[in-house]
Design a protein around this motif. Structure first.
Motif, PDB file in Angstrom:
ATOM      1  N   LEU A   1       0.852  -1.192   0.000  1.00 39.77           N
ATOM      2  CA  LEU A   1       0.000   0.000   0.000  1.00 39.77           C
ATOM      3  C   LEU A   1       0.888   1.243   0.000  1.00 39.77           C
ATOM      4  N   PHE A   2       0.386   2.316  -0.580  1.00 39.54           N
ATOM      5  CA  PHE A   2       1.134   3.575  -0.616  1.00 39.54           C
ATOM      6  C   PHE A   2       1.032   4.244   0.752  1.00 39.54           C
TER       7      PHE A   2
ATOM      8  N   GLU B   1      -7.732   6.646  -0.888  1.00 38.62           N
ATOM      9  CA  GLU B   1      -6.905   7.021  -2.037  1.00 38.62           C
ATOM     10  C   GLU B   1      -6.119   5.827  -2.566  1.00 38.62           C
ATOM     11  N   ASN B   2      -5.730   4.898  -1.679  1.00 44.67           N
ATOM     12  CA  ASN B   2      -5.076   3.673  -2.140  1.00 44.67           C
ATOM     13  C   ASN B   2      -5.999   2.885  -3.053  1.00 44.67           C
TER      14      ASN B   2
ATOM     15  N   ARG C   1      -4.253   6.115   7.263  1.00 40.26           N
ATOM     16  CA  ARG C   1      -3.044   5.772   6.517  1.00 40.26           C
ATOM     17  C   ARG C   1      -2.684   4.308   6.810  1.00 40.26           C
ATOM     18  N   PRO C   2      -1.998   3.654   5.892  1.00 44.11           N
ATOM     19  CA  PRO C   2      -1.681   2.229   6.061  1.00 44.11           C
ATOM     20  C   PRO C   2      -1.002   1.881   7.384  1.00 44.11           C
TER      21      PRO C   2
ATOM     22  N   ARG D   1      -7.464  -6.164   3.504  1.00 46.65           N
ATOM     23  CA  ARG D   1      -8.745  -5.853   2.874  1.00 46.65           C
ATOM     24  C   ARG D   1      -8.649  -4.619   1.975  1.00 46.65           C
ATOM     25  N   VAL D   2      -7.842  -3.638   2.372  1.00 46.42           N
ATOM     26  CA  VAL D   2      -7.626  -2.475   1.501  1.00 46.42           C
ATOM     27  C   VAL D   2      -6.941  -2.917   0.213  1.00 46.42           C
ATOM     28  N   ALA D   3      -5.942  -3.783   0.338  1.00 47.88           N
ATOM     29  CA  ALA D   3      -5.229  -4.278  -0.848  1.00 47.88           C
ATOM     30  C   ALA D   3      -6.173  -5.062  -1.758  1.00 47.88           C
ATOM     31  N   LEU D   4      -7.068  -5.848  -1.173  1.00 49.86           N
ATOM     32  CA  LEU D   4      -8.025  -6.608  -1.977  1.00 49.86           C
ATOM     33  C   LEU D   4      -8.997  -5.672  -2.692  1.00 49.86           C
TER      34      LEU D   4
END
Length: 349
Positions: A87-88, A95-96, A131-132, A142-145
């Motif tokens: 993740l950024f 935003e990611n 933020r990550p 879950r954010v990455a998915l």
């Protein structure tokens, strides 16, 4: 549309030669020891590593067919979830997720709106501005998915997606990931070294060793009929090769085993470590296999003790802690191992 991938890659003295077919809505797990070719296969599908032969096709589109066709990663309709999520760090969760849409030319407002819908689907609406570094491992996964799926990819690639999680979190996130994969209409390829992840999440397993496919099938088929020592160890079974003459199997490495169902010719014989009982002297009772063994190692597992035994054949036994105490087991002890014929299953090799 079926994904057809004839993956031929030769580089640095290693050769991958494996054919995959993945149907819409299907999850295919690639399993194998380190160096088997799992990561090479994933990178080739992603467009990060060109094929040196073969092809990758989805429906009427060719993504890679050397030497004439190569579509780079940014031009393939794919989503990727990496082991460490990547993740950024300077972007919020929202935003990611929106990043992939923005990279495809979608306006900021529309991208954020769609990203917000996906964060809601994965239960992270309340963390949209986070933020990550402030997210837990499960939340970051879950954010990455969501980031991988927000663009509506035809192919989803999962590279050890649960490896960074602790055991307690992994159980919960595995169940959540399974739910999202069941709802995903595209093609999914999962790379993992964890047999439980593969058994729970995948519709079909493809086992790679030394750059080639050694076994494939449903999780149940692979678990019940392993064809290599790696697969047998993966699913926790004792595996032997031999030649059957009725209910007697002469093992290639020495010794014989009696099985319940007669067979003829080359076979594999399997039984679980829990089927093995240990005795200080020759056991009596119902018909069974019995042979002398020597304790080579003792390992404590969750609720059982695994004993590695040298003999003809060598064998793994899972026994209770009480049995360990009763037998006072120590490395070097000589015992008898016993397995009922009804517990030993033979199938063609």
């Amino acid at each position: 549309m079926t994904l057809h991938a004839d993956l031929k890659v030769t580089r640095d003295g290693f050769r991958l030669d494996a054919e995959l077919a993945v149907e819409p809505g299907e999850v295919v797990a690639l399993l194998g020891p380190n160096g088997a070719g799992k990561t090479t296969a994933l990178r080739a599908l992603a467009g990060l590593l060109p094929l040196t032969g073969g092809h990758i096709r989805l429906g009427g589109q060719t993504w890679d067919a050397p030497p004439d066709v190569f579509r780079p990663a940014e031009r393939r309709p794919i989503g990727v979830v990496f082991q460490d999520y990547l993740l950024f760090a300077h972007l919020s969760a929202l935003e990611n997720v929106a990043f992939g849409l923005r990279a495809r030319g979608i306006g900021r407002a529309a991208a954020r709106e769609e990203a917000a819908r996906w964060l809601d689907r994965v239960g992270l609406t309340a963390h949209a501005k986070a933020r990550p570094r402030t997210l837990s491992g499960g939340q970051a996964q879950r954010v990455a998915l969501a980031r991988a799926l927000v663009t509506g990819p035809d192919l989803l690639l999962l590279d050890e997606p649960l490896a960074a999680l602790d055991a307690a979190t992994r159980l919960h996130v595995r169940a959540e990931l399974g739910r999202h994969l069941r709802d995903y209409p595209g093609h999914t390829v999962l790379v993992t070294h964890d047999p439980l992840d593969a058994m729970v999440l995948a519709d079909r397993l493809v086992v790679l060793e030394h750059g080639g496919i050694v076994q494939q099938g449903t999780p149940t088929e692979v678990a019940r009929r392993p064809r290599t020592d790696y697969v047998a160890d993966l699913v926790g079974l004792n595996l032997y090769r031999g030649t059957a003459h009725g209910t007697t199997v002469s093992l290639d490495a020495g010794g014989t085993l009696t099985v319940a169902m007669p067979a003829t010719g080359p076979v594999h014989v399997v039984f679980p470590p829990t089927a093995v009982s240990l005795h200080p002297g020759h056991p009596t009772g119902s018909p069974r296999n019995a042979w002398r063994v020597t304790v080579a190692g003792i390992e404590q597992h969750a609720h059982t003790t695994r004993v590695r035994l040298d003999g003809v054949p060598p064998v793994l036994a899972d026994i209770t802690t009480a049995t360990v105490a009763d037998l006072r087991l120590q490395p070097g002890d000589e015992l008898w191992a016993a397995v009922k014929a009804t517990e030993a299953h033979a199938y063609p090799s």
